[in-house]
Motif scaffolding. Structure first.
Motif, PDB file in Angstrom:
ATOM      1  N   HIS A   1       8.229   1.460 -15.575  1.00 43.99           N
ATOM      2  CA  HIS A   1       6.819   0.736 -15.957  1.00 43.99           C
ATOM      3  C   HIS A   1       6.767  -0.678 -15.528  1.00 43.99           C
ATOM      4  O   HIS A   1       5.538  -1.257 -14.925  1.00 43.99           O
ATOM      5  N   TYR A   2       7.806  -1.511 -15.391  1.00 46.95           N
ATOM      6  CA  TYR A   2       8.028  -2.795 -15.273  1.00 46.95           C
ATOM      7  C   TYR A   2       7.573  -2.878 -13.305  1.00 46.95           C
ATOM      8  O   TYR A   2       6.865  -3.632 -12.973  1.00 46.95           O
ATOM      9  N   TYR A   3       8.275  -2.066 -12.640  1.00 48.19           N
ATOM     10  CA  TYR A   3       8.057  -1.946 -11.384  1.00 48.19           C
ATOM     11  C   TYR A   3       6.559  -1.669 -10.899  1.00 48.19           C
ATOM     12  O   TYR A   3       6.007  -2.132 -10.006  1.00 48.19           O
ATOM     13  N   PHE A   4       5.964  -0.615 -11.369  1.00 46.11           N
ATOM     14  CA  PHE A   4       4.770  -0.029 -11.275  1.00 46.11           C
ATOM     15  C   PHE A   4       3.568  -1.058 -11.706  1.00 46.11           C
ATOM     16  O   PHE A   4       2.474  -0.972 -11.284  1.00 46.11           O
ATOM     17  N   LYS A   5       3.987  -1.830 -12.416  1.00 45.32           N
ATOM     18  CA  LYS A   5       2.935  -2.867 -12.961  1.00 45.32           C
ATOM     19  C   LYS A   5       2.531  -3.863 -11.800  1.00 45.32           C
ATOM     20  O   LYS A   5       1.387  -4.351 -11.926  1.00 45.32           O
ATOM     21  N   HIS A   6       3.492  -3.993 -10.862  1.00 47.57           N
ATOM     22  CA  HIS A   6       3.381  -4.854  -9.822  1.00 47.57           C
ATOM     23  C   HIS A   6       3.144  -4.378  -8.507  1.00 47.57           C
ATOM     24  O   HIS A   6       2.921  -4.899  -7.620  1.00 47.57           O
ATOM     25  N   ARG A   7       3.744  -2.939  -8.632  1.00 48.74           N
ATOM     26  CA  ARG A   7       3.399  -2.147  -7.092  1.00 48.74           C
ATOM     27  C   ARG A   7       2.732  -0.996  -7.598  1.00 48.74           C
ATOM     28  O   ARG A   7       3.202  -0.016  -7.149  1.00 48.74           O
ATOM     29  N   PRO A   8       1.268  -0.921  -7.968  1.00 42.75           N
ATOM     30  CA  PRO A   8       0.856   0.254  -8.408  1.00 42.75           C
ATOM     31  C   PRO A   8       0.066   0.857  -7.140  1.00 42.75           C
ATOM     32  O   PRO A   8      -0.256   0.122  -6.120  1.00 42.75           O
ATOM     33  N   SER A   9      -0.035   2.192  -7.013  1.00 37.97           N
ATOM     34  CA  SER A   9      -0.705   2.752  -5.932  1.00 37.97           C
ATOM     35  C   SER A   9      -1.863   2.569  -5.588  1.00 37.97           C
ATOM     36  O   SER A   9      -2.604   2.170  -6.816  1.00 37.97           O
ATOM     37  N   SER A  10      -2.440   2.028  -4.578  1.00 43.45           N
ATOM     38  CA  SER A  10      -3.850   2.011  -4.310  1.00 43.45           C
ATOM     39  C   SER A  10      -4.478   3.322  -3.932  1.00 43.45           C
ATOM     40  O   SER A  10      -3.886   4.055  -3.066  1.00 43.45           O
ATOM     41  N   ASP A  11      -5.551   3.777  -4.630  1.00 41.13           N
ATOM     42  CA  ASP A  11      -6.043   5.225  -4.276  1.00 41.13           C
ATOM     43  C   ASP A  11      -6.988   4.874  -2.963  1.00 41.13           C
ATOM     44  O   ASP A  11      -6.802   3.881  -2.189  1.00 41.13           O
ATOM     45  N   CYS A  12      -7.667   5.992  -2.614  1.00 40.42           N
ATOM     46  CA  CYS A  12      -8.190   6.140  -1.383  1.00 40.42           C
ATOM     47  C   CYS A  12      -9.766   5.717  -1.477  1.00 40.42           C
ATOM     48  O   CYS A  12     -10.713   6.161  -0.434  1.00 40.42           O
ATOM     49  N   ARG A  13     -10.309   5.297  -2.707  1.00 42.80           N
ATOM     50  CA  ARG A  13     -11.968   5.351  -2.539  1.00 42.80           C
ATOM     51  C   ARG A  13     -12.506   4.378  -1.744  1.00 42.80           C
ATOM     52  O   ARG A  13     -13.590   4.340  -1.275  1.00 42.80           O
ATOM     53  N   ARG A  14     -11.529   3.417  -1.191  1.00 42.81           N
ATOM     54  CA  ARG A  14     -12.296   2.318  -0.325  1.00 42.81           C
ATOM     55  C   ARG A  14     -11.971   2.618   1.222  1.00 42.81           C
ATOM     56  O   ARG A  14     -12.179   1.884   2.320  1.00 42.81           O
ATOM     57  N   TYR A  15     -11.068   3.813   1.226  1.00 43.94           N
ATOM     58  CA  TYR A  15     -10.578   4.029   2.799  1.00 43.94           C
ATOM     59  C   TYR A  15     -11.719   4.857   3.584  1.00 43.94           C
ATOM     60  O   TYR A  15     -12.554   5.679   3.006  1.00 43.94           O
ATOM     61  N   HIS A  16     -11.896   4.358   4.584  1.00 42.21           N
ATOM     62  CA  HIS A  16     -12.859   4.948   5.743  1.00 42.21           C
ATOM     63  C   HIS A  16     -12.122   5.344   7.003  1.00 42.21           C
ATOM     64  O   HIS A  16     -11.407   4.518   7.756  1.00 42.21           O
ATOM     65  N   SER A  17     -12.207   6.863   7.220  1.00 39.78           N
ATOM     66  CA  SER A  17     -11.652   7.160   8.432  1.00 39.78           C
ATOM     67  C   SER A  17     -12.335   6.563   9.770  1.00 39.78           C
ATOM     68  O   SER A  17     -13.260   6.228   9.942  1.00 39.78           O
ATOM     69  N   PRO A  18     -11.250   6.441  10.769  1.00 36.01           N
ATOM     70  CA  PRO A  18     -11.636   5.988  12.015  1.00 36.01           C
ATOM     71  C   PRO A  18     -12.600   7.228  12.856  1.00 36.01           C
ATOM     72  O   PRO A  18     -12.478   8.250  12.322  1.00 36.01           O
ATOM     73  N   SER A  19     -13.498   6.764  13.653  1.00 38.48           N
ATOM     74  CA  SER A  19     -13.898   7.501  14.504  1.00 38.48           C
ATOM     75  C   SER A  19     -13.291   7.806  15.693  1.00 38.48           C
ATOM     76  O   SER A  19     -12.491   6.809  16.305  1.00 38.48           O
ATOM     77  N   SER A  20     -13.624   8.974  16.608  1.00 35.96           N
ATOM     78  CA  SER A  20     -12.607   9.231  17.529  1.00 35.96           C
ATOM     79  C   SER A  20     -13.420   9.765  18.721  1.00 35.96           C
ATOM     80  O   SER A  20     -14.297  10.127  18.685  1.00 35.96           O
TER      81      SER A  20
END
Length: 791
Positions: free
Chosen positions: A415-434
């Protein structure tokens, strides 16, 4: 450098004049001189100054560990005293019994190509120049490293149940001597983080053994280090010749990978490793509380494993958790594959790591110890390197990995570690165009328009002024009889980056990569950090080029035919021009001429041909390498679009064509027109099959990159549980409460297309009915007791 190509017109008499005029490569490597050349293309063009190989040197091997110790040949050097790396680090050289010059690579704090020069006058001048590839230890091929046998045991030594002897092995040819020393070296960073005083350094600590036979293996029973050395927690073991003094720098040697030095820590660690680690974890937590947050400037993770593996311009496989290598994910249990963001964040040099489970869903630290974690220091380092937090590998170990050992692996305090290194989810992720070019060449633009263009010449595939990105393609006839062309070279550059070119090698059996017009070899390393660009080539038929903007270019060889895929992130929207279209989501304006005029009829082959011809590369803008008489005559001296080459615009309808039946069998469904063209015009069923495969591969890529809706993480209720760790559209999460509590709100919630969870927030409250029942039971017991006592 194109003026040098006129040198092919020179006569033998010119080269005699060169020597009389003092034209020399001393101080001129990479340049074209008026009468001869010191440029890398001069060998194939036969225009080299006579002393080219003397002053512009190559090495064998060309690469080695960032830790140094590699003994390499300086080709063509016969008198040799000193080597200088990065214009600042001097090492001693020597000449062997066969009169060949050697040098030892030094310890460096940077990866990538480093300038290298040698002196033949005892260090007065360093006038012979080349370059050396410094490689991150994690990316270095295992054959160049000493191996920790059962590395987990080394790094857990002293924790409950982990004891006994430790063993390491190495290739004896990497240390050419009969007897060796086994030394421990440690790494530390000192000074206030993010200040000018912040620095990192390796130091020799002590020898585990001296004057040992160079047998290729060593084992020992570890004990806590003395004289304060047990305070060093990160290090490597080095194997070096025993005739050198302890800790001598820059000698021929082989190193293990850097690792947590559990095996030499103080006795207190062995007595109670969990308590020792907790103290370290708490101290790290307090340090992190004082440091600036870096998480707002790192990229979000892709939502799915498919997206993560497809977005090759911005993410690359993490060598510590690779599905292609059996998913050995030591630091991410439960994950099958992780990727890292290729580029470090601009201000803090931070990194992003994204991990996925067997269903393809992202694993979050809020649900699992094996979840995705951001990094204060990017594992691969970042330019300009040399100082924390940008030193490859080591700064990451200090701030992100050792702390994981403290809090999660050596103790149960994640819990100490993940307090400072929490996963960022993908709500702001935008796929590239190909977009893609394949076959005889067929094009599918970023917005999905497909067409064929069989011009012969050099054309702009993509140009984007906002990122100063240029990608150009060269086409050549399929053969001397068929009026169709194919892509044979693609060259690219972004802003002030190095120029990268990928082209069909002779015989069309492999791909050749050129770096600033010099051929690159990937026989020793598959990944290279270059100036403003990264290149990955695991095989001779597979090359990926990655730029700081997130633009990625994949070149794949299929049966003698190049397929080139370009991936661009959303920042390029409304900024691209060229044969791959105007990227804005609207296919109607994709075929835009350089003057902004739109081609209205995409189905008219002549009109499309005129569009393609319009994107011929201007002479002054060409990035290609012209290192043969054929390329000079065909493309450099001639018009860059061959107006005399008129291709076959459409598939001939000939019922008597013997290839009709094969085309009908092979070509079906979407994209069949490209397959039919390459069989019936290209006269090659194999090529038609390859074109079909390339088309289907692109369709799969587009499908993998489709946007995914995420509703974000849902927490379990206090005094309750949740079932389900997937948070994408359609996913269901169910909730339940512990005994003595009842659920309020929704017992299950579904991720909706709006990006919001259905239902109401869930909580678990005390079950008052339980209290009533318990109070009633108590009253009954009390009544029974009173009756008993009165009796």
């Amino acid at each position: 450098g194109n003026s040098a190509y006129n040198l092919t017109k020179c006569s033998t008499k010119c080269f005699l004049i060169v020597m009389q005029c003092g034209q020399t490569c001393e101080g001129n490597c990479g340049d074209n001189l008026p009468l001869c050349s010191c440029h890398s293309t001069c060998t194939s063009l036969k225009t080299c100054c006579t002393d080219y190989k003397e002053y512009c040197v190559d090495t064998a091997p060309y690469s080695g560990s960032i830790m140094g110790g590699m003994d390499f040949l300086v080709l063509g050097a016969h008198i040799f005293y000193n080597g200088r790396f990065d214009n600042r680090i001097d090492t001693l050289g020597y000449v062997d019994a066969d009169s060949r010059g050697h040098c030892i690579s030094p310890l460096l704090y940077e990866s990538g190509w480093v300038s290298f020069s040698i002196s033949s006058d005892n260090g007065t001048t360093f006038n012979r120049v080349g370059s050396w590839l410094s490689v991150h230890t994690g990316k270095l091929d295992a054959k160049f490293k000493a191996t920790l046998v059962n590395s987990t045991k080394w790094q857990y030594y002293g924790t409950p149940g982990v004891q006994g002897t430790l063993e390491m092995t190495w290739n004896t040819s990497l240390v050419r001597t009969e007897r060796v020393n086994i030394e421990l070296w440690g790494y530390r960073e000192t000074g206030e983080p993010y200040s000018e005083q912040w620095s990192g350094a390796w130091e020799y600590l002590y020898s585990l053994a001296k004057d040992q036979p160079n047998s290729g293996s060593f084992s020992f029973l570890p004990k806590p280090a003395e004289n304060g050395f047990s305070s060093w927690e990160l290090g490597c073991v080095r194997v070096s010749p025993s005739h050198y003094s302890d800790g001598t720098w820059d000698v021929q040697a082989v190193w293990t990978e850097d690792h947590a030095l559990a095996w030499h820590l103080e006795e207190k660690f062995r007595q109670d490793s969990a308590a020792w680690a907790l103290d370290k974890c708490v101290a790290w937590d307090q340090l992190e509380n004082r440091l600036p947050s870096f998480q707002n400037e790192i990229i979000d993770c892709p939502c799915t494993l498919a997206q993560a593996r497809a977005d090759t311009g911005r993410f690359h496989t993490d060598y510590g958790c690779d599905i292609e290598k059996g998913s050995v994910c030591t630091y991410h249990p439960g994950s099958v594959h992780c990727v890292r963001a290729i580029q470090a964040s601009p201000q803090y040099g931070a990194g992003q790591q994204c991990c996925y489970d067997s269903t393809g869903a992202q694993v979050l630290t809020a649900d699992s110890i094996g979840g995705s974690t951001p990094d204060r220091a990017h594992d691969w380092g970042s330019p300009p390197y040399k100082k924390p937090p940008r030193i490859p590998g080591l700064s990451h170990w200090i701030y992100d990995v050792l702390s994981f050992y403290y809090c999660c692996l050596w103790s149960d305090n994640c819990h100490y570690y993940f307090k400072h290194r929490p996963s960022s989810d993908c709500r702001r992720y935008h796929s590239p165009s190909s977009a893609v070019v394949f076959g005889d060449p067929h094009f599918i633009t970023f917005d999905g328009v497909s067409y064929s263009f069989n011009g012969k010449g050099e054309y702009t595939l993509v140009t984007a002024e906002n990122k100063n990105l240029t990608i150009q393609g060269r086409t050549e006839p399929v053969n001397s009889t068929i009026k169709a062309t194919m892509l044979t070279s693609v060259v690219m550059k972004e802003a002030s980056s190095d120029v990268m070119e990928v082209r069909l090698a002779g015989g069309r059996h492999g791909l050749e990569v050129l770096h600033n017009q010099k051929s690159l070899s990937f026989t020793e390393q598959s990944w290279m950090d270059l100036d403003g660009v990264f290149v990955f080539s695991p095989t001779s038929s597979n090359v990926t080029v990655m730029f700081p903007s997130g633009a990625g270019v994949e070149v794949r060889l299929r049966g003698g035919s190049m397929t080139t895929t370009v991936l661009l992130p959303e920042e390029f929207e409304t900024h691209t021009k060229g044969l791959l279209g105007f990227m804005n989501g609207d296919p109607k304006d994709d075929l835009m001429l350089s003057n902004g005029q739109i081609v209205g009829n995409h189905s008219n082959p002549e009109e499309v041909f005129n569009f393609g011809m319009n994107w011929v590369v201007p002479n002054e803008s060409a990035l290609f390498t012209y290192d043969s008489q054929y390329l000079l005559d065909t493309y450099y001296y001639a018009s860059r679009h061959d107006i005399s080459f008129i291709p076959v615009f459409s598939v001939p309808e000939d019922p008597d064509d013997p290839l009709n039946q094969q085309a009908a069998v092979i070509c079906s469904g979407e994209g069949s027109q490209f397959c039919r063209y390459d069989i019936l015009v290209g006269r090659d069923p194999t090529l038609g099959n390859l074109t079909k495969a390339s088309f289907q591969s692109h369709i799969s890529l587009v499908d993998d990159l489709k946007p995914v809706i995420s509703c974000g993480w849902l927490s379990p209720p206090l005094n309750g549980k949740k079932e389900g760790t997937t948070y994408l559209e359609g996913a269901m999460v169910r909730f339940s409460c512990d005994e003595g509590f009842i659920l309020q709100g929704s017992a299950e919630r579904r991720c909706q297309a709006t990006g919001r969870w259905s239902g109401e927030e869930t909580s678990c409250v005390v079950d008052n009915r339980m209290h009533v029942r318990m109070e009633g039971a108590e009253e009954m017991k009390e009544g029974e007791f009173n009756n008993l006592t009165s009796t």
